[in-house]
Design an enzyme around this catalytic site. Structure first.
Site, short mmCIF file in Angstrom:
data_model
loop_
_atom_site.label_atom_id
_atom_site.label_comp_id
_atom_site.label_asym_id
_atom_site.label_seq_id
_atom_site.Cartn_x
_atom_site.Cartn_y
_atom_site.Cartn_z
CG HIS A 269 -1.82 1.16 1.33
ND1 HIS A 269 -1.56 2.27 2.10
CD2 HIS A 269 -3.02 1.39 0.73
CE1 HIS A 269 -2.56 3.13 1.98
NE2 HIS A 269 -3.45 2.63 1.15
CB SER B 18 -5.21 -2.90 -4.56
OG SER B 18 -6.49 -2.70 -5.11
CG ASP C 190 -6.37 9.93 -5.78
OD1 ASP C 190 -6.44 8.79 -6.26
OD2 ASP C 190 -5.71 10.19 -4.75
CG MET C 191 -10.78 8.06 -10.43
SD MET C 191 -12.00 8.34 -11.73
CE MET C 191 -12.62 6.66 -11.94
CB ALA C 192 -11.40 3.47 -6.10
CE LYS D 174 -20.20 4.44 -19.77
NZ LYS D 174 -20.80 5.80 -19.79
N GLY E 65 -10.35 18.23 -7.83
CA GLY E 65 -9.34 18.55 -6.84
C GLY E 65 -9.75 19.65 -5.88
#
Length: 346
Positions: free
Chosen positions: A115, A139, A172-174, A222, A304
């Site tokens: 991580h 991950s 910043d995204m999962a 998607k 952001g």
């Protein structure tokens, strides 16, 4: 009660130092975690410290380990070599940025990692050094594929950042609807989660954070497609583990995680002048701000900005932590002789 940010960062630095990390590495590790907490991404902040401790105790992460870097042309490869994910990713980001100054574009991969905080931390670091940064990571599998009920991929985050003078436009995204860490935060707080976040052991959507066994991909097919692409770039391409080969951070202490990261640095000066880039990007930001807000919205923000606003507020008012998290950090600090600055709930 919220914890003052500087006090929490100082405590984290001292704790990590007690684990055997050097002074600079301790400060850097603490900075990556506090950055997440300040920006409201508590799932990737100090809540991760107990798991870090367990993996060090199991000999799966070594505080004295040094990543090994190699490369040719515009490519950098890093073997984490037992180092923390943050330490390996920092080496990759620094090398890619330096290389991009001469090549225009440089790509770095990391294998054997753990991580590493938020992907956005490294993308924004590159933006602060006049580059466009893109960072992705695989991950351990916790996300069901679109149309499936068994896990295949991780949350596989991707981040983008571009400099806009004194700040950055950043994403910043999962690639899942939620990060599993956010479910953990909800569990610690005894709070429910949206039924779009995850499924229970039978594959049914649930609002019970304690019952979530797997996450759902963002946007159905998607998010699944994007997550699959990241698995290829960060896992297959880097030589890291892929899908079920990855070690679980919280439950598998028999082997290293062997996570893979993928980083891209684009030197702006190779394409246009930095001043021109910033001027045109600022104009785009102003155009977004000028859009009339939809009902129930105060205005249009660019990617952001919500996190920046949260950071400003938390620097002023402190970082809120769930009572269960505070209690766990108190015990963690006590084990290493580093008193936690907050008050226990019990």
């Amino acid at each position: 009660m919220p914890i003052e940010a500087a006090a929490l960062e100082s405590w984290t630095t001292s704790l990590v130092r007690a684990w055997g990390y050097g002074v600079d590495d301790s400060r850097f590790l603490a900075r990556t975690l506090l950055d997440a907490n300040l920006r409201g991404i508590d799932s990737h902040g100090v809540i991760r410290l107990p798991a870090y401790e367990r993996r060090i105790a199991a000999g799966l992460v070594r505080p004295d380990a040094a990543p090994v870097l190699s490369g040719a042309g515009s490519v950098v490869t890093v073997d984490a070599n037992g180092a923390a994910g943050q330490i390996a990713a920092r080496k990759a980001a620094e090398a890619a940025l330096t290389l991009s100054r001469s090549t225009g574009v440089a790509v770095a991969t990391v294998r054997g990692s753990t991580h590493f905080g938020t992907a956005g931390f490294y993308a924004r670091w590159m933006a602060a050094h006049r580059a466009v940064g893109i960072v992705a990571s695989n991950s351990e599998p916790i996300v069901v594929p679109y149309g499936g009920r068994e896990v295949l991929l991780g949350t596989n985050p991707i981040a983008f950042a571009a400099p806009a003078d004194d700040t950055a436009v950043s994403v910043d995204m999962a690639t899942s609807t939620s990060a599993m860490g956010r479910v953990m935060v909800a569990r610690a707080a005894g709070a429910p989660v949206p039924d779009t976040w995850g499924v229970d052991a039978r594959g049914r959507p649930t609002t019970d954070a304690a019952a979530v066994e797997a996450l759902l991909p963002l946007g159905g097919p998607k998010g699944y497609g994007l997550g699959f692409a990241i698995e290829i770039l960060a896992g297959v391409l880097s030589g890291a583990a892929v899908s079920h080969e990855l070690g679980n951070m919280y439950t598998d202490f028999t082997k290293p995680q062997n996570i893979g990261h993928w980083l891209l640095a684009i030197d702006i000066a190779h394409f246009t002048s930095y001043d021109s880039f910033v001027e045109r990007l600022r104009a785009l930001i102003e155009a977004a701000h000028a859009i009339a807000p939809a009902p129930d919205f105060e205005g249009v923000l660019v990617p952001g900005e919500p996190e920046e606003h949260t950071s400003e507020q938390r620097l002023r008012d402190g970082i809120p932590l769930a009572a269960a998290t505070v209690d766990e950090l108190h015990l963690l600090g006590a084990r290493h002789g580093v008193a936690f600055p907050g008050t226990r709930s019990s």
